[in-house]
Design an enzyme around this catalytic site. Structure first.
Site, PDB file in Angstrom:
ATOM      1  N   ASN A   1       6.294  -8.593   2.014  1.00 21.88           N
ATOM      2  CA  ASN A   1       4.842  -8.387   1.970  1.00 21.88           C
ATOM      3  C   ASN A   1       4.204  -9.271   0.899  1.00 21.88           C
ATOM      4  OD1 ASN A   1       2.428  -7.111   2.873  1.00 21.88           O
ATOM      5  ND2 ASN A   1       2.462  -5.761   1.074  1.00 21.88           N
TER       6      ASN A   1
ATOM      7  N   ARG B   1       2.011 -12.316  -0.615  1.00 22.09           N
ATOM      8  CA  ARG B   1       0.662 -12.633  -0.134  1.00 22.09           C
ATOM      9  C   ARG B   1       0.104 -13.893  -0.770  1.00 22.09           C
ATOM     10  NH1 ARG B   1      -1.780  -8.862   3.707  1.00 22.09           N
ATOM     11  NH2 ARG B   1      -0.192  -7.253   3.904  1.00 22.09           N
TER      12      ARG B   1
ATOM     13  N   TYR C   1      -1.363  -3.561  -6.846  1.00 22.33           N
ATOM     14  CA  TYR C   1      -1.191  -4.265  -5.576  1.00 22.33           C
ATOM     15  C   TYR C   1      -2.488  -4.293  -4.753  1.00 22.33           C
ATOM     16  CZ  TYR C   1      -0.264  -5.282  -0.795  1.00 22.33           C
ATOM     17  OH  TYR C   1      -0.369  -5.836   0.445  1.00 22.33           O
TER      18      TYR C   1
ATOM     19  N   GLY D   1      -4.136  -3.886  -1.581  1.00 24.66           N
ATOM     20  CA  GLY D   1      -4.881  -2.813  -0.928  1.00 24.66           C
ATOM     21  C   GLY D   1      -5.096  -1.586  -1.805  1.00 24.66           C
TER      22      GLY D   1
ATOM     23  N   CYS E   1       0.653  -7.853  11.647  1.00 24.76           N
ATOM     24  CA  CYS E   1       0.923  -8.017  13.086  1.00 24.76           C
ATOM     25  C   CYS E   1       0.226  -9.254  13.643  1.00 24.76           C
ATOM     26  CB  CYS E   1       0.484  -6.793  13.863  1.00 24.76           C
ATOM     27  SG  CYS E   1       1.534  -5.356  13.591  1.00 24.76           S
ATOM     28  N   GLY E   2      -0.204 -10.174  12.773  1.00 26.17           N
ATOM     29  CA  GLY E   2      -0.696 -11.455  13.263  1.00 26.17           C
ATOM     30  C   GLY E   2      -2.207 -11.603  13.350  1.00 26.17           C
ATOM     31  N   LYS E   3      -2.970 -10.786  12.612  1.00 25.62           N
ATOM     32  CA  LYS E   3      -4.432 -10.967  12.660  1.00 25.62           C
ATOM     33  C   LYS E   3      -4.824 -12.332  12.099  1.00 25.62           C
ATOM     34  CE  LYS E   3      -5.934  -7.173  10.579  1.00 25.62           C
ATOM     35  NZ  LYS E   3      -4.630  -6.510  10.416  1.00 25.62           N
ATOM     36  N   THR E   4      -4.205 -12.699  10.971  1.00 26.04           N
ATOM     37  CA  THR E   4      -4.561 -13.979  10.355  1.00 26.04           C
ATOM     38  C   THR E   4      -4.197 -15.134  11.296  1.00 26.04           C
ATOM     39  OG1 THR E   4      -4.170 -12.973   8.209  1.00 26.04           O
ATOM     40  CG2 THR E   4      -4.323 -15.373   8.252  1.00 26.04           C
TER      41      THR E   4
ATOM     42  N   ASP F   1      -9.418  -9.842   8.792  1.00 28.39           N
ATOM     43  CA  ASP F   1      -8.904  -8.494   8.495  1.00 28.39           C
ATOM     44  C   ASP F   1      -9.914  -7.372   8.738  1.00 28.39           C
ATOM     45  OD1 ASP F   1      -6.743  -6.852   7.576  1.00 28.39           O
ATOM     46  OD2 ASP F   1      -7.719  -6.655   5.631  1.00 28.39           O
TER      47      ASP F   1
ATOM     48  N   ARG G   1       0.842  -1.188   0.000  1.00 26.70           N
ATOM     49  CA  ARG G   1       0.000   0.000   0.000  1.00 26.70           C
ATOM     50  C   ARG G   1       0.886   1.249   0.000  1.00 26.70           C
ATOM     51  NH1 ARG G   1      -1.913   0.585   4.417  1.00 26.70           N
ATOM     52  NH2 ARG G   1      -1.355  -1.357   5.448  1.00 26.70           N
TER      53      ARG G   1
ATOM     54  N   ARG H   1       2.611  -3.796  17.906  1.00 26.12           N
ATOM     55  CA  ARG H   1       3.963  -4.330  18.138  1.00 26.12           C
ATOM     56  C   ARG H   1       4.663  -3.364  19.058  1.00 26.12           C
ATOM     57  NH1 ARG H   1       6.351  -7.990  14.396  1.00 26.12           N
ATOM     58  NH2 ARG H   1       4.783  -8.474  12.841  1.00 26.12           N
TER      59      ARG H   1
ATOM     60  N   LYS I   1      -9.664  -2.457   1.411  1.00 23.93           N
ATOM     61  CA  LYS I   1      -9.418  -1.303   2.279  1.00 23.93           C
ATOM     62  C   LYS I   1     -10.193  -0.069   1.810  1.00 23.93           C
ATOM     63  CE  LYS I   1      -6.976  -4.015   4.540  1.00 23.93           C
ATOM     64  NZ  LYS I   1      -5.886  -4.059   5.463  1.00 23.93           N
TER      65      LYS I   1
ATOM     66  N   HIS J   1     -10.760  -2.467  11.311  1.00 25.72           N
ATOM     67  CA  HIS J   1      -9.646  -3.290  10.830  1.00 25.72           C
ATOM     68  C   HIS J   1      -9.408  -4.407  11.846  1.00 25.72           C
ATOM     69  CE1 HIS J   1      -5.181  -3.299   9.320  1.00 25.72           C
ATOM     70  NE2 HIS J   1      -5.923  -4.127   8.625  1.00 25.72           N
TER      71      HIS J   1
ATOM     72  N   ASN K   1      -1.471 -17.822  22.598  1.00 25.61           N
ATOM     73  CA  ASN K   1      -2.292 -16.622  22.805  1.00 25.61           C
ATOM     74  C   ASN K   1      -3.688 -16.989  23.326  1.00 25.61           C
ATOM     75  OD1 ASN K   1      -0.218 -14.984  21.989  1.00 25.61           O
ATOM     76  ND2 ASN K   1      -0.900 -14.851  19.857  1.00 25.61           N
TER      77      ASN K   1
ATOM     78  N   SER L   1      -1.587  -3.920  10.010  1.00 21.35           N
ATOM     79  CA  SER L   1      -1.256  -4.894   8.967  1.00 21.35           C
ATOM     80  C   SER L   1       0.035  -5.629   9.337  1.00 21.35           C
ATOM     81  CB  SER L   1      -1.036  -4.176   7.634  1.00 21.35           C
ATOM     82  OG  SER L   1      -2.186  -3.446   7.290  1.00 21.35           O
TER      83      SER L   1
HETATM   84  O1  SAT Z   1      -2.651  -4.542   1.115  1.00 27.76           O
HETATM   85  S1  SAT Z   1      -3.780  -4.755   1.986  1.00 27.76           S
HETATM   86  O2  SAT Z   1      -4.204  -3.464   2.510  1.00 27.76           O
HETATM   87  O3  SAT Z   1      -4.848  -5.375   1.281  1.00 27.76           O
HETATM   88  C1  SAT Z   1      -3.337  -5.755   3.299  1.00 27.76           C
HETATM   89  C2  SAT Z   1      -2.949  -4.975   4.463  1.00 27.76           C
HETATM   90  O4  SAT Z   1      -1.998  -4.187   4.384  1.00 27.76           O
HETATM   91  O5  SAT Z   1      -3.588  -5.112   5.513  1.00 27.76           O
HETATM   92 MN    MN Z   2      -5.308  -5.388   6.912  1.00 22.62          MN
END
Ligand code: SAT
Ligand code: MN
Length: 601
Positions: A383, A385, A216, A218, A269-272, A296, A88, A416, A225, A245, A512, A267
């Site tokens: 980054n 994906r 790309y 995002g 930081c471990g959401k997935t 996300d 992004r 973080r 987004k 988010h 966690n 982004s």
């Molecule tokens: O590139 S995206 O915005 O889709 C993914 C992210 O940065 O959270």
């Molecule tokens: Mn995101």
């Protein structure tokens, strides 16, 4: 609908519109865009398998999609971006409201007229010789009252293929658009992929997005987004809901009760990972289960019962590949063994996708398609994906498609933070929780271009995504605390606390769950904590820690309230909040001042 193409200039037989209907408005917009961009063809996308197959074929012919090993990864593809187009671009992302104050100091702003003129000049004739794809999509389960529709026009077949995974795309969305009062318009062209001719512009007052010059995620998958956060947050404020988010995860205890938790982290930081967590062995044996609703984005609103009910507006995951392994996230890894689009990963000699942290094989080619050479840096872009349907995740919740959403028991904020911030603490009440979210800080990651590892304020992990002034956004959050509301408890976590030697103090990942268990205990009034000015902190023995080896340093720092450091932190929070001036809600300022003075006692 079929996938056959139409030539620009011929009437769109595709849609039978009644006068004044949404489809009529859509047709007119499509024609307007076609006059501006001058594509060779217009293709209305229906999301069908045959359409998808044709697009894959086309991209292979063009060389923009490379087949991966069909034996190990059936129906999976590799796309390599332009090396200057891998994240992004926050400095090129604008919110264009009639008044700059509406966008706020948290956004880059441009006057709508100026932005339209700039973008339309870029779009003029940009699709000559190309196909213009029209993608009707729905963000959220198609029957959900919380869902919202949009249409993206793009000249990128890669965007179409990704939107097919990430949204409910095609005929059903088009039917809903016809039924409904409005839809979000998104116009996208990859242009020349020139960073000097790249802008992502949002016009929230017009429910419109214009994105030029990037392919790309995002920047280009406009449902994500641009629509589901920036435009949706603006709409949500007007309509009394929240577009956040956040991941959504269901935690089922051995008694069979499931609590849903929504958690905001910046982004990468471990959401997935948290959304797909595998319980530690002892928890699994005791009967704990974890269900993934979203990784996300979370849209939530108060239900008739006063609770907040949430949907995941997305239909897939656009996850960070590096670090994903059988150890860190077996559910994600299981999800991406087939029918997956990989972007900017490396490959092994037998054309399997590969990234740092996956395993100890040595890759053959890197993310730029070159022979792998250690001297060129990481093989996979940091980054890089994967794009995959949510349904392929083994932990996908059977309630993820519920039209009314799932009820949220707890909201979690986190970033973080190498120092100061303990593993977990709990807000005293909603207003305090909103302050905790507003005060969030985190070190930057590779998800956006720019320096990595720099501490910045990132309220509610929405710094890059809030479509309006943060001062008004905080006021909107505060407004949910009203009679009859049964709001979730709010927590803050930090999985990234480091020790004196720079090592992570908390094992993270599956462990966690121990922290989430404590939160659920707090929600039910069963778990212990100690009150401090920053909130309620567990003592180490308030968490189930058997089975984790914590060093004495970790035992101490993860559960410590470090008064002096927090005095300084609150000075920083005060100066940050002052940037929002008189627009900042007084209740938030009062909360900040009360805590700051309690800290000085
Ligand atoms: O590139 S995206 O915005 O889709 C993914 C992210 O940065 O959270
Ligand atoms: Mn995101």
């Amino acid at each position: 609908m079929s996938t056959s193409t139409e030539h620009f200039g011929k009437p769109t037989a595709r849609l039978v519109a009644t006068e004044g209907s949404q489809l009529d408005a859509l047709n007119q917009w499509v024609m307007e865009v076609a006059r501006l961009t001058e594509p060779a063809r217009i293709q209305w996308c229906d999301g069908s398998d045959s359409e998808h197959d044709e697009l894959i074929e086309l991209m292979q012919d063009e060389g923009t999609l490379l087949p991966l090993n069909p034996d190990t990864h059936p129906n999976s593809w590799l796309h390599l971006s332009d090396p200057d187009d891998v994240a992004r671009v926050e400095h090129l992302t604008f919110v264009c409201t009639s008044d700059a104050e509406t966008a706020g100091p948290n956004n880059h702003w441009m006057a709508p007229d100026e932005a339209h003129a700039k973008m339309d000049a870029l779009f003029a004739g940009c699709m000559r010789g190309r196909t213009m794809y029209v993608i009707p999509y729905c963000m959220g389960p198609i029957e959900s009252p919380l869902a919202r529709c949009g249409v993206e026009i793009t000249d990128s077949p890669y965007v179409v293929a990704n939107m097919r995974i990430m949204t409910r795309m095609g005929a059903a969305a088009l039917a809903r658009i016809e039924r409904e009062g409005s839809f979000v318009r998104g116009l996208h062209s990859i242009g020349e992929l020139d960073p000097e001719r790249r802008f992502i512009m949002h016009f929230p007052e017009e429910l419109l997005i214009k994105s030029y010059g990037s392919g790309y995620g995002g920047n280009a998958l406009l449902g994500k987004k641009c629509h589901a956060l920036r435009i949706a947050s603006y709409q949500a404020r007007q309509e009394g809901w929240l577009a956040e988010h956040m991941l959504i995860v269901g935690i089922q205890n051995p008694q069979g009760e499931t609590h849903y938790i929504a958690a905001a982290f910046p982004s990468a930081c471990g959401k997935t990972n948290l959304a797909m967590l595998i319980p530690p062995e002892s928890y699994r044996q005791a009967g704990w289960k974890v269900w993934t609703v979203g990784d996300d984005i979370c849209w939530m609103r108060p239900g008739a019962d006063g609770r907040l009910w949430a949907i995941n507006p997305e239909a897939g995951y656009f996850g960070v590949a590096p670090g994903t392994s059988n150890k860190s996230n077996p559910n994600a890894l299981a999800s991406i063994q087939r029918d997956t689009i990989f972007t900017n990963v490396a490959t092994t000699a037998d054309r399997q996708p590969w990234w740092e942290g996956l395993d100890d094989r040595v890759p053959a080619t890197d993310w730029q398609g070159r022979d792998y050479d250690r001297g060129n840096g990481p093989a996979a872009h940091p980054n890089s994906r994967f794009t995959v349907s949510a349904k392929q995740c083994p932990s996908y919740s059977s309630h993820a498609e519920d039209a009314q959403g799932v009820p949220i028991s707890a909201i979690v904020f986190g970033g973080r933070r190498a120092s100061l911030v303990p593993l977990v603490f709990e807000a005293r009440d909603w207003t305090h929780g909103v302050l905790i979210g507003a005060s969030m800080g985190s070190e930057t990651t590779a998800a956006a271009t720019g320096a990595v590892g720099v501490m910045r304020h990132d309220p509610m992990a929405m710094k890059p995504f809030c479509g309006y002034n943060f001062a008004d956004y905080f006021a909107h959050w505060l407004s949910f605390d009203k009679p009859g509301a049964k709001l979730p408890k709010i927590f803050h976590v930090n999985w990234f606390r480091k020790g004196d030697e720079g090592q992570f103090l908390w094992p993270g990942f599956g462990d966690n769950l121990r922290v989430l268990e404590w939160m659920i205990g707090r929600v039910k009034g069963q778990a212990g904590a100690v009150d401090t000015p920053i909130g309620a902190l567990p003592k180490a023995d308030d968490l189930t820690l058997d089975g984790v080896q914590l060093t004495p340093e970790a035992q101490e720092k993860l559960f410590a309230f470090e008064q002096e450091g927090w005095v300084r932190e609150f000075d920083g929070i005060a100066s940050y909040l002052k940037e929002y001036g008189r627009r900042l809600p007084s209740a938030l300022l009062a909360e900040q001042e009360n805590i700051a003075s309690a800290l000085r006692k």
